[in-house]
Design a protein around this motif. Structure first.
Motif, PDB file in Angstrom:
ATOM      1  N   LYS A 110       0.833  -1.200   0.000  1.00  0.00           N
ATOM      2  CA  LYS A 110       0.000   0.000   0.000  1.00  0.00           C
ATOM      3  C   LYS A 110       0.872   1.256   0.000  1.00  0.00           C
ATOM      4  N   ALA A 111       2.022   1.137   0.619  1.00  0.00           N
ATOM      5  CA  ALA A 111       2.951   2.269   0.643  1.00  0.00           C
ATOM      6  C   ALA A 111       3.784   2.330  -0.630  1.00  0.00           C
ATOM      7  N   LYS A 112       3.844   1.197  -1.375  1.00  0.00           N
ATOM      8  CA  LYS A 112       4.624   1.135  -2.607  1.00  0.00           C
ATOM      9  C   LYS A 112       3.764   1.606  -3.769  1.00  0.00           C
ATOM     10  N   THR A 113       3.998   2.813  -4.210  1.00  0.00           N
ATOM     11  CA  THR A 113       3.290   3.318  -5.375  1.00  0.00           C
ATOM     12  C   THR A 113       4.042   2.907  -6.641  1.00  0.00           C
ATOM     13  N   ILE A 150      -1.024   6.485 -13.180  1.00  0.00           N
ATOM     14  CA  ILE A 150      -0.901   5.470 -12.111  1.00  0.00           C
ATOM     15  C   ILE A 150       0.244   5.744 -11.146  1.00  0.00           C
ATOM     16  N   GLY A 151       0.929   6.868 -11.325  1.00  0.00           N
ATOM     17  CA  GLY A 151       2.123   7.136 -10.509  1.00  0.00           C
ATOM     18  C   GLY A 151       1.894   7.065  -9.020  1.00  0.00           C
ATOM     19  N   LYS A 152       0.786   7.617  -8.531  1.00  0.00           N
ATOM     20  CA  LYS A 152       0.523   7.645  -7.089  1.00  0.00           C
ATOM     21  C   LYS A 152      -0.311   6.461  -6.608  1.00  0.00           C
ATOM     22  N   MET A 153      -0.677   5.573  -7.526  1.00  0.00           N
ATOM     23  CA  MET A 153      -1.492   4.415  -7.139  1.00  0.00           C
ATOM     24  C   MET A 153      -0.641   3.360  -6.434  1.00  0.00           C
ATOM     25  N   PRO A 154      -1.218   2.643  -5.442  1.00  0.00           N
ATOM     26  CA  PRO A 154      -0.503   1.506  -4.864  1.00  0.00           C
ATOM     27  C   PRO A 154      -0.215   0.489  -5.960  1.00  0.00           C
ATOM     28  N   ALA A 156      -0.149  -2.560  -5.971  1.00  0.00           N
ATOM     29  CA  ALA A 156      -1.023  -3.740  -5.924  1.00  0.00           C
ATOM     30  C   ALA A 156      -2.365  -3.494  -6.596  1.00  0.00           C
ATOM     31  N   HIS A 157      -2.766  -2.246  -6.788  1.00  0.00           N
ATOM     32  CA  HIS A 157      -4.098  -1.931  -7.287  1.00  0.00           C
ATOM     33  C   HIS A 157      -4.157  -1.691  -8.791  1.00  0.00           C
ATOM     34  N   ILE A 158      -3.020  -1.656  -9.455  1.00  0.00           N
ATOM     35  CA  ILE A 158      -2.996  -1.349 -10.895  1.00  0.00           C
ATOM     36  C   ILE A 158      -3.547  -2.532 -11.687  1.00  0.00           C
ATOM     37  N   ASP A 159      -4.508  -2.254 -12.570  1.00  0.00           N
ATOM     38  CA  ASP A 159      -5.115  -3.335 -13.350  1.00  0.00           C
ATOM     39  C   ASP A 159      -5.087  -3.008 -14.841  1.00  0.00           C
ATOM     40  N   SER A 187       7.614  -4.658 -17.112  1.00  0.00           N
ATOM     41  CA  SER A 187       8.804  -5.025 -16.331  1.00  0.00           C
ATOM     42  C   SER A 187       8.687  -4.564 -14.882  1.00  0.00           C
ATOM     43  N   VAL A 188       8.224  -3.335 -14.678  1.00  0.00           N
ATOM     44  CA  VAL A 188       8.091  -2.801 -13.313  1.00  0.00           C
ATOM     45  C   VAL A 188       7.052  -3.600 -12.530  1.00  0.00           C
ATOM     46  N   LEU A 189       5.904  -3.893 -13.162  1.00  0.00           N
ATOM     47  CA  LEU A 189       4.860  -4.654 -12.484  1.00  0.00           C
ATOM     48  C   LEU A 189       5.312  -6.091 -12.199  1.00  0.00           C
ATOM     49  N   GLY A 190       6.061  -6.671 -13.138  1.00  0.00           N
ATOM     50  CA  GLY A 190       6.585  -8.028 -12.925  1.00  0.00           C
ATOM     51  C   GLY A 190       7.562  -8.075 -11.767  1.00  0.00           C
ATOM     52  N   TRP A 191       8.417  -7.052 -11.690  1.00  0.00           N
ATOM     53  CA  TRP A 191       9.383  -6.954 -10.588  1.00  0.00           C
ATOM     54  C   TRP A 191       8.657  -6.843  -9.256  1.00  0.00           C
ATOM     55  N   ALA A 192       7.577  -6.039  -9.227  1.00  0.00           N
ATOM     56  CA  ALA A 192       6.802  -5.862  -7.995  1.00  0.00           C
ATOM     57  C   ALA A 192       6.107  -7.154  -7.582  1.00  0.00           C
TER      58      ALA A 192
END
Length: 410
Positions: A110-113, A150-154, A156-159, A187-192
């Motif tokens: 939640k803290a990881k945007t 989506i920069g400020k979105m957690p 985990a919530h990006i769809d 790549s960023v979402l996969g890393w997360a």
């Protein structure tokens, strides 16, 4: 009530002996029980930690209670009793620990945007990228197109809907940028996901996902770098001779060696062997990550000797700043008012000249350009870099380039 078999004195004696034995070939790991599931595990190296062992539905489980002596015997017994109480209440402490870790991951996510993940991912990858420009391109495209959405979105919530909101407006109008942007978001979402900050399939993946949601593009002809016809090169070299500055020499050297811009402006004096007349570009500076030897013609060597007294530091074609490589040679073409061509295109001019005006084999010309051969079988059998043949070819190219252009009648 647990049956206690250990005392502090007995414990100190056991651990002391184990640590002394750790210095000998006879060192062994040990498991010392206090009773009712509480054990002190001692490694061959002499370190010790508390474990609680128990059975659930016929399967053995272990919970760590901390290292000794930081966790004393008294504290270890208290922790062990807490585990027994949990088991008595039908709570598996091993599962509870995993759930607590999962909840911690969720809290962290939640803290990881998206923006914070982008920053961390780029820092992680930066050492593996060839130059600062690569990381700057990542930062610029993600900041320009992804961050506002989506920069400020957690993370985990990006769809999928969020990713489409970014890509749809530019997918057909700026497809090259959009395609690279999609890959970077993926790549960023996969890393997360790997770090446990999000779960499920990657919403930015293309195959069997976004390919069905974004409009298909019509096939286009691949654009090549605009090149000057080789027949015009001698006249261009005459034009170049009238120019001032380091860029004039760098561009002529690039043409003579059929090199890439980065290879020339990044050249350092230690790469040149004047006696053997060879310029050796290390693998780290080559596009294919393979060392490349360039035979130098008389004129190429003459250029190096001409600029040597004015070249400060280690870089050959340096800028006004001490020991800094010069920037791109594109500005020189603009200053000369030469349009419709690119610096990289001179490599194509060289390749056309080889193919149309000489009998040098295909693989010799490709080696001169440091191209990877498309056929794996050819690669396996061609173990030479044909430096002798290429020496002749570059000498002939230099002779052609220096040909005095024929005067046209008024």
């Amino acid at each position: 009530m647990a049956l206690n078999k250990l005392t502090d004195l007995k414990l100190e004696s056991i651990v002391s002996k184990a640590r002394k034995a750790a210095q000998t070939p006879d060192a062994k790991s040990a498991l010392v029980g206090d009773g009712s599931g509480l054990y002190l595990s001692i490694t061959k190296a002499g370190s010790a930690s508390w474990l609680f062992r128990y059975m659930v539905t016929g399967k053995a489980h272990t919970v760590g209670l901390g290292g000794y002596p930081k966790v004393s015997l008294k504290i270890a017994r208290v922790k062990a009793q807490e585990v027994r109480d949990s088991l008595a209440n039908g709570i598996d402490p091993s599962l509870a620990k995993k759930e607590a870790a999962r909840q911690q991951k969720i809290a962290t996510s939640k803290a990881k945007t998206f923006d914070t993940c982008v920053t961390e991912y780029i820092e992680l990858q930066r050492p593996s990228w060839n130059n600062a420009k690569h990381s700057q391109q990542w930062t610029n495209t993600l900041n320009a197109y992804a961050a506002p959405v989506i920069g400020k979105m957690p993370i985990a919530h990006i769809d999928t809907a969020d990713v489409l909101k970014i890509l749809s407006p530019i997918w057909t109008t700026k497809h090259e940028i959009a395609s690279r942007l999609r890959g970077r978001i993926e790549s960023v979402l996969g890393w997360a996901t790997v770090h446990g900050w999000r779960a499920g399939p990657n919403p930015a993946r293309f195959k069997d996902h976004l390919e069905h949601l974004l409009p298909k593009r019509q096939a286009t002809v691949q654009k090549h770098h605009a090149a000057m016809p080789y027949a015009q090169i001698p006249a261009f070299i005459k034009q170049l001779e009238a120019q001032d500055g380091m860029g004039r020499y760098a561009l002529e050297f690039l043409i003579l060696c059929a090199s890439r811009t980065g290879e020339v402006i990044g050249a350092v004096w230690s790469e040149f062997d004047f006696e053997k007349r060879i310029w050796t570009i290390p693998a780290t500076r080559m596009k294919a990550k393979v060392e490349h030897r360039v035979p130098m013609s008389n004129r190429a060597i003459e250029i190096l000797k001409t600029i040597k007294p004015f070249s400060t530091g280690t870089h050959v074609f340096n800028s006004d700043k001490r020991d800094k490589p010069m920037s791109s040679m594109t500005m020189l073409l603009r200053r000369m008012k030469v349009s419709g061509i690119t610096v990289h295109g001179f490599r194509s001019s060289f390749r056309d000249w080889v193919g149309e005006k000489t009998d040098y084999p295909f693989h010799v010309a490709e080696q001169a350009l440091a191209h990877s051969l498309p056929n794996a079988v050819q690669v396996a059998y061609l173990r030479s870099d044909f430096v002798e043949k290429r020496t002749e070819m570059m000498r002939d190219w230099a002779t052609f380039v220096a040909t005095v252009p024929a005067k046209t009648s008024e």
